[in-house]
Design an enzyme around this catalytic site. Sequence first.
Site, mmCIF file in Angstrom:
data_model
loop_
_atom_site.group_PDB
_atom_site.id
_atom_site.type_symbol
_atom_site.label_atom_id
_atom_site.label_comp_id
_atom_site.label_asym_id
_atom_site.label_seq_id
_atom_site.Cartn_x
_atom_site.Cartn_y
_atom_site.Cartn_z
ATOM 1 N N ASP A 1 0.862 -1.171 0.000
ATOM 2 C CA ASP A 1 0.000 0.000 0.000
ATOM 3 C C ASP A 1 0.902 1.226 0.000
ATOM 4 O OD1 ASP A 1 -2.383 1.532 0.315
ATOM 5 O OD2 ASP A 1 -3.237 -0.152 1.426
ATOM 6 N N ASP B 1 -2.939 4.698 -2.335
ATOM 7 C CA ASP B 1 -4.006 5.307 -1.545
ATOM 8 C C ASP B 1 -4.330 6.712 -2.065
ATOM 9 O OD1 ASP B 1 -5.622 5.077 0.975
ATOM 10 O OD2 ASP B 1 -4.479 6.869 1.498
ATOM 11 N N GLU C 1 -6.174 4.116 -6.073
ATOM 12 C CA GLU C 1 -7.476 4.408 -5.452
ATOM 13 C C GLU C 1 -7.826 5.828 -5.870
ATOM 14 O OE1 GLU C 1 -9.584 4.552 -1.067
ATOM 15 O OE2 GLU C 1 -7.585 5.382 -1.298
ATOM 16 N N HIS D 1 -11.081 -2.628 3.096
ATOM 17 C CA HIS D 1 -10.992 -2.193 4.496
ATOM 18 C C HIS D 1 -11.826 -0.947 4.777
ATOM 19 C CE1 HIS D 1 -8.210 0.226 2.242
ATOM 20 N NE2 HIS D 1 -8.106 1.069 3.254
ATOM 21 N N ASP D 2 -12.339 -0.285 3.721
ATOM 22 C CA ASP D 2 -13.135 0.934 3.898
ATOM 23 C C ASP D 2 -14.623 0.703 3.646
ATOM 24 O OD1 ASP D 2 -11.090 2.693 4.578
ATOM 25 O OD2 ASP D 2 -10.623 3.182 2.494
#
Length: 555
Positions: free
Chosen positions: A98, A199, A255, A328-329
């Site tokens: 990440d 991210d 993302e 995870h979100d």
Amino acid sequence: MEKKWWKESVVYQIYPRSFKDSNGDGIGDINGITEKLDYLKELGIDVIWLSPVYQSPNDDNGYDISDYQAIMEEFGTMEDFDRMLAEAHKRGIRIVMDLVVNHTSDEHAWFVESKKSRENPYRDYYIWREGKDGKEPNNWGSVFNGSAWVYDETTDMYYLHLFSKKQPDLNWDNPKVREEVFSMMNWWCEKGIDGFRMDVISMISKVEGLPDGKVQGGLYGDASPYVQNGPHVHEYLQEMNKEVLSKYDLLTVGECAGVTIEEAKKYASNKGTELGMVFQFEHMDLDQGEFSKWSDKKVKLTALKENLTKWQNELEGKAWNSLFWCNHDQPRVVSRFGNDSKEYREVSAKMLATCLHLMQGTPYVYQGEELGMTNVPFASVDEFKDIESINAYHEYVESGLISKEDMMRYLCYKSRDNARTPMQWNDQKNAGFTTGTPWIKVNPNYVEINAEEEVKRADSVFSYYKKLIALRHQEEVIVYGHYELLLPESEELYVYTRELNEEKLLVICNFTDKEVSYAVPDEFVGKEILISNYEEQEIKQELSLKPYEAIVVRR
């Protein structure tokens, strides 16, 4: 269409804090991941996307990084990381890191320096502004509620943080910042990692002048038009590609909040000048209500189909899709788009998996999704750990905009913590996640839903995912075939075809808890079933689909 290993792969996302604890401190760690590599090998995945394991004060669960080239102590050491990387590679599993470079932690050495004085050499690594009339430089709100600015007494200026106060935004317009980031990325690539999930990468370039945002249903202005897909974002990513990405054979996925089709074609263009693919979130925003994500509205199937189909059709031959229901979100998909009751949890989890994995793009499985893990019955706001959920609860309840009861219901439906409770390994204490006290509560349904039980059972959700993943490795039509939607108006069935050369698949998914009939196109009548989540039935002209039934037919 150009063939690439990452187009033919299935990615498994690990949220390390919640995956497996090897030392009994209640927090998942790197050695815990190494312990479970054989489980992932059995599932058949090709790539692990690892949520951040870097050194961090952990204000936003590791997405606030204080040292990009060190490992968070709770997770282990760099030696542990190197061992995990080697063990994964031994099993043919690649590791994607990440990359969080829109912001750092306020405890990062760069920011510690940046705060010292207006003349500090690191001052311009971050976005500092004078206040206006004794107030913030503009009216922007943070994604995590509250203002996007923090006043700093030392230099009598404000710094920008689009997320937590402890996550100051980097100033990408400063070439030194870009140089530092690229150098760090090269360091990881030299170590042997296999790619980056980036991210909020669409937010690294801000509009000049940072104008006020529109105020809608809250106290602050919306910054998104000025920070998403900004003026220099493609220029900076092309520079990243030139300095880092093009030198290695990597999987890269950005993302990209607020990404449009047109922008996605630039980010993930087949030319390979920026990234391999993007995460877009339009299908995740279809159930938003008056207070943004905080609602318990259900998605209309026609809207979901229209959205996913748009991305399938518009990117075909131009850019590559990433396919996901969970991360995870996001809350657990079986509780959101499926049915998490005892009766229908497994069949609806399998149906949702079929619907997604048969599309064109690289599928992402989030830990526990392959078991049909569900949302969590949180009893009070004190049980939440997620900064976004806690801030939203206080902001909306204390301002009287949402009642306590409604807000708790919305949190149990939409909170990111639904995805962050420990992985359910077995029916022993704490679901086999830890011998200590877990950092966040374990979903009480681990006694029925756990990996140990599902790996052994041939008709489990796990076994079904295993079959789906194997099919993608065997059938080129699933990876590269053309997608076409049928029955766009149906609120019950999601039906589409995939076609490559002489081969054609028909994918039929019932999104309801009722029996629904479907008239099968002539070319598929009597043909072979590739996979199905009920006992296979003969493909007749008129099919009666059971609740949440999914069938894939091959011509």
